[in-house]
Design an enzyme around this catalytic site. Structure first.
Site, PDB file in Angstrom:
ATOM      1  N   ARG A   1      17.656  39.028  34.104  1.00 17.21           N
ATOM      2  CA  ARG A   1      18.783  39.814  33.591  1.00 17.21           C
ATOM      3  C   ARG A   1      19.069  39.429  32.140  1.00 17.21           C
ATOM      4  NH1 ARG A   1      23.274  38.691  38.119  1.00 17.21           N
ATOM      5  NH2 ARG A   1      24.478  38.369  36.239  1.00 17.21           N
TER       6      ARG A   1
ATOM      7  N   ARG B   1      29.428  33.241  28.848  1.00 13.37           N
ATOM      8  CA  ARG B   1      29.966  33.349  30.201  1.00 13.37           C
ATOM      9  C   ARG B   1      30.557  32.034  30.691  1.00 13.37           C
ATOM     10  NH1 ARG B   1      24.804  35.196  32.587  1.00 13.37           N
ATOM     11  NH2 ARG B   1      25.737  35.116  34.642  1.00 13.37           N
TER      12      ARG B   1
ATOM     13  N   ARG C   1      38.635  38.102  38.818  1.00  5.63           N
ATOM     14  CA  ARG C   1      38.112  37.282  37.733  1.00  5.63           C
ATOM     15  C   ARG C   1      39.227  36.806  36.812  1.00  5.63           C
ATOM     16  NH1 ARG C   1      32.734  38.374  37.928  1.00  5.63           N
ATOM     17  NH2 ARG C   1      31.253  37.534  36.512  1.00  5.63           N
TER      18      ARG C   1
ATOM     19  N   LYS D   1      26.335  31.791  44.392  1.00  4.30           N
ATOM     20  CA  LYS D   1      27.324  32.400  45.282  1.00  4.30           C
ATOM     21  C   LYS D   1      26.904  33.775  45.800  1.00  4.30           C
ATOM     22  CE  LYS D   1      30.486  34.290  41.767  1.00  4.30           C
ATOM     23  NZ  LYS D   1      29.408  34.474  40.811  1.00  4.30           N
TER      24      LYS D   1
ATOM     25  N   ARG E   1      16.665  32.002  37.015  1.00  6.35           N
ATOM     26  CA  ARG E   1      17.003  33.068  37.962  1.00  6.35           C
ATOM     27  C   ARG E   1      16.255  34.361  37.622  1.00  6.35           C
ATOM     28  NH1 ARG E   1      23.088  34.650  39.481  1.00  6.35           N
ATOM     29  NH2 ARG E   1      23.351  35.150  37.280  1.00  6.35           N
TER      30      ARG E   1
HETATM   31  P1  ADP Z   1      27.690  36.362  37.318  1.00  5.28           P
HETATM   32  O1  ADP Z   1      28.408  35.913  38.540  1.00  5.28           O
HETATM   33  O2  ADP Z   1      26.281  36.008  37.286  1.00  5.28           O
HETATM   34  O3  ADP Z   1      28.445  36.148  36.069  1.00  5.28           O
HETATM   35  P2  ADP Z   1      28.269  39.062  38.017  1.00  5.28           P
HETATM   36  O4  ADP Z   1      27.111  39.692  38.643  1.00  5.28           O
HETATM   37  O5  ADP Z   1      29.431  38.665  38.869  1.00  5.28           O
HETATM   38  O6  ADP Z   1      27.678  37.867  37.200  1.00  5.28           O
HETATM   39  O7  ADP Z   1      28.844  39.997  36.844  1.00  5.28           O
HETATM   40  C1  ADP Z   1      28.050  40.451  35.789  1.00  5.28           C
HETATM   41  C2  ADP Z   1      28.944  41.039  34.705  1.00  5.28           C
HETATM   42  O8  ADP Z   1      29.697  42.148  35.241  1.00  5.28           O
HETATM   43  C3  ADP Z   1      29.995  40.090  34.169  1.00  5.28           C
HETATM   44  O9  ADP Z   1      29.490  39.257  33.160  1.00  5.28           O
HETATM   45  C4  ADP Z   1      31.067  41.066  33.676  1.00  5.28           C
HETATM   46  O10 ADP Z   1      30.712  41.635  32.438  1.00  5.28           O
HETATM   47  C5  ADP Z   1      31.023  42.164  34.713  1.00  5.28           C
HETATM   48  N1  ADP Z   1      31.996  41.946  35.814  1.00  5.28           N
HETATM   49  C6  ADP Z   1      31.716  41.651  37.112  1.00  5.28           C
HETATM   50  N2  ADP Z   1      32.843  41.507  37.848  1.00  5.28           N
HETATM   51  C7  ADP Z   1      33.872  41.723  37.001  1.00  5.28           C
HETATM   52  C8  ADP Z   1      35.299  41.699  37.156  1.00  5.28           C
HETATM   53  N3  ADP Z   1      35.885  41.414  38.337  1.00  5.28           N
HETATM   54  N4  ADP Z   1      36.044  41.968  36.055  1.00  5.28           N
HETATM   55  C9  ADP Z   1      35.478  42.242  34.875  1.00  5.28           C
HETATM   56  N5  ADP Z   1      34.155  42.260  34.658  1.00  5.28           N
HETATM   57  C10 ADP Z   1      33.332  42.015  35.699  1.00  5.28           C
END
Ligand code: ADP
Length: 215
Positions: free
Chosen positions: A156, A167, A89, A13, A123
């Site tokens: 990462r 996750r 989220r 995404k 990735r």
């Molecule tokens: P992915 O989509 O690969 O899980 P993201 O890049 O969206 O990862 O997010 C990485 C990390 O950042 C998440 O695992 C979380 O810890 C934190 N994070 C990102 N967006 C949010 C959010 N809206 N609320 C809480 N934590 C967030």
């Protein structure tokens, strides 16, 4: 267009959202994950508190993320719209967003689990600019080096197996209800991607099509 893009980790995404923005009049792709990683990189107070949570695949507190997002969406470039990635989220964040903006569409990228696992473990990301690569179908031209800026291409911490499991469990538990939430509001759209060879551009085209926008 104010929209949200949903999809499990590894659904692609982020890559799709950054390309979609250009096709939708240049609206910004706003990723809370990227914003948080930037805080970590800059060693800010927010970053220092968020880093251990992110490395374990947990969620950063709503209050922290809400504030970061509020400041980002108040910037000029988001005036005519935005594509949210990684936010909301959970339902609390969805309610918070609604107090400030009317959301036009929430698009779910639907990808089967076998494909997600393959994507995630393969990735790699540029340490400098965040460009996303994949060792199976989107390799950098030179191994370990970003095509765009020559930055180091790395894995990462939260793309490692233990964090991935955490996750996935979180996604099921917390994010799935959001999909129902937007479905009930009548603004949910869906794009299914169940082939490893589907390119990001093909997914972008499918997104534009469900959004009813000419590509
Ligand atoms: P992915 O989509 O690969 O899980 P993201 O890049 O969206 O990862 O997010 C990485 C990390 O950042 C998440 O695992 C979380 O810890 C934190 N994070 C990102 N967006 C949010 C959010 N809206 N609320 C809480 N934590 C967030």
């Amino acid at each position: 267009m104010r929209m949200i893009i949903f999809g499990p980790q590894g659904s692609g995404k982020g890559t799709i959202a950054s390309r979609l923005g250009a096709k939708l009049g240049g609206i910004p792709h706003v990723s809370t994950g990227d914003m948080l990683r930037d805080e970590v990189k800059r060693g800010t107070e927010i970053g220092k508190n968020a880093a251990p949570i992110m490395n374990q695949g947990g969620l950063v507190p709503d209050s922290v993320v809400n504030k970061l997002l509020e400041d980002r969406l108040a910037k000029d470039d988001a005036k005519n719209g935005f594509i949210l990635d990684g936010y909301p989220r959970n339902i609390t964040q969805a309610h918070e967003l609604e107090t400030k903006y009317k959301i036009d569409a929430a698009v779910l990228l639907d990808v089967p689990v076998w494909l997600l696992l393959s994507r995630l473990t393969n990735r790699r990301v540029c340490r400098k600019c965040g460009e996303v690569y994949n060792l199976v179908n989107l390799r950098p031209k030179v191994e370990g080096v970003c095509d765009k800026d020559g930055g180091e291409v790395y894995q990462r911490d939260d793309d490692k197996e233990e964090a991935i499991k955490e996750r996935f469990a979180l996604y099921e538990k917390v994010t799935m209800p959001l999909i129902e939430y937007y479905r009930k509001k009548g603004i949910l759209k869906q794009v299914t991607c169940d082939k490893l060879e589907t390119t990001p551009d093909q997914n972008v085209a499918a997104m534009l099509s469900v959004l009813g926008v000419e590509g």
